[in-house]
Enzyme design. Structure first.
Site, short mmCIF file in Angstrom:
data_model
loop_
_atom_site.label_atom_id
_atom_site.label_comp_id
_atom_site.label_asym_id
_atom_site.label_seq_id
_atom_site.Cartn_x
_atom_site.Cartn_y
_atom_site.Cartn_z
N CYS A 75 2.95 -21.45 35.63
CA CYS A 75 1.80 -21.20 36.76
C CYS A 75 0.51 -20.89 35.81
CB CYS A 75 2.10 -20.09 37.43
SG CYS A 75 0.74 -20.04 38.65
N CYS A 122 -2.06 -18.74 37.49
CA CYS A 122 -1.71 -17.15 37.29
C CYS A 122 -2.03 -16.89 35.87
CB CYS A 122 -0.27 -17.06 37.34
SG CYS A 122 0.45 -17.69 38.93
N ASP A 123 -1.72 -17.69 34.90
CA ASP A 123 -1.59 -17.20 33.36
C ASP A 123 -2.94 -17.92 32.33
OD1 ASP A 123 0.25 -15.47 34.05
OD2 ASP A 123 1.95 -17.13 33.48
#
Length: 345
Positions: free
Chosen positions: A146, A149-150
């Site tokens: 992701c 997300c990261d």
């Protein structure tokens, strides 16, 4: 002779205890509904595979496991039952419009049948894995599925994206907001992504495409994380090493819709289509989180979906009473209106 399945009656059955499921459980409990959430492992879903979360409102920095525990504790506070380590085999609609959700206990092998007039499926989705050495060892420590997300954890670093479709190309471009260098590793000599995305990729000076290469191993050191990729040329078989500190894998994502044993509308990728109340085309069957057809899949969107689904389910159950148990008529009741205090009115 097989043992007789144990039967349970609830008003709402929730399948999956990720962020969406536990949010639905909290709101079902707040609505004083007799509810249960069925989970194949520990509550948390993808949160348990995420080392650190920095994009959930109110938490500038929180461990995925810690956030999962907070979700579960909050949901249990309002009375929803948690049945953990039970694999849901299928959710079926019965002749009277109610549902039977069948699950097996992973510890005792006992079969359980849950009967309810409403079901909220929040079973999430599963990334397609490379299944190479180092992938599971460094998940959350340099291996990610992701970018949104990261990506921020890789500021100023050199990273790789594996894949050649729209998701891989789009996320590689997105990751250049943070990384100094992004390699796109693809096993073929041309990309499957749309032409407009390819054009954007090739025009980005931070991206370099590594053609005809497959990842054979993700190399790293604990506790530091990923250090390099061991690559194999798909034409010659020659081995090489690519030094990176992170790898984002985008070779596919599958919604976990196999438990829904009935016909429902879905998009071309297999994600469940819902209306604004998160109800599917099957009256009384709701969906929320990563298996629902939508633009992005984040903890925040899962929570929002599930809030709507649980409140809409409570409204559906009331409409079911008013229509003398007619699911089709109950599904046609007016849309949910949310008051300023966050309650359905």
């Amino acid at each position: 002779m097989a043992a007789t399945p144990e039967t349970h009656d609830y008003e709402v059955v929730i399948v999956g205890a990720g962020p969406a499921g536990m949010t639905a459980a909290m709101y079902a409990g707040r609505s004083m509904l007799k509810s249960v959430i069925i989970e194949s492992g520990e509550p948390g879903g993808e949160l348990l595979k995420t080392e650190v979360i920095e994009d959930y409102p109110g938490f500038e920095h929180v461990l995925g496991r810690d956030l999962a525990e907070k979700f579960a504790s909050h949901a249990k506070k309002f009375g929803c039952e948690f049945h953990e380590f039970r694999d849901v085999l299928h959710v079926r609609r019965m002749a009277d419009g109610s549902f039977e959700t069948t699950a097996t206990d992973k510890i005792t092998d006992a079969t359980h049948v849950y009967r309810s007039p409403a079901v909220i499926v929040t079973a999430g989705g599963t990334p397609v894995y490379l299944n190479v050495p180092g992938e599971s060892e460094y998940a959350g420590k340099g291996v990610s599925y992701c970018a949104i997300c990261d990506g921020a954890f890789f500021r100023g670093q050199t990273i790789a994206v594996v894949g050649g479709g729209d998701a891989a190309v789009e996320e590689a471009d997105f990751l250049t907001r943070y990384a100094d260098k992004v390699y796109l590793v693809h096993r073929r000599g041309e990309l499957r992504a749309s032409k407009i995305l390819q054009q954007r990729l090739f025009e980005n000076p931070k991206i370099e495409v590594v053609w005809h290469k497959a990842v054979d191993e993700i190399v790293g050191e604990l506790p530091d994380g990923v250090k390099a990729l061991r690559l194999r040329d798909t034409q010659t078989g020659a081995q090489s090493t690519l030094d990176v500190t992170g790898v984002f894998i985008f070779i596919g994502f599958k919604p976990n819709t196999g438990v829904i044993d009935m016909h429902y509308d879905h998009d071309p990728m297999g994600y469940v289509c819902t209306d604004v109340n998160m109800m599917t085309t099957v009256p009384g069957l709701f969906a929320a989180g990563d298996l629902r057809s939508q633009l992005v899949r984040q903890v925040t969107t899962a929570v929002g979906d599930a809030t709507t689904a649980a409140i809409a389910a409570e409204k559906y159950l009331k409409a079911l009473e008013d229509t003398h148990g007619d699911p089709e008529a109950a599904a046609q009741e007016p849309q949910v209106v949310i008051g300023t205090g966050g309650y359905a009115v």
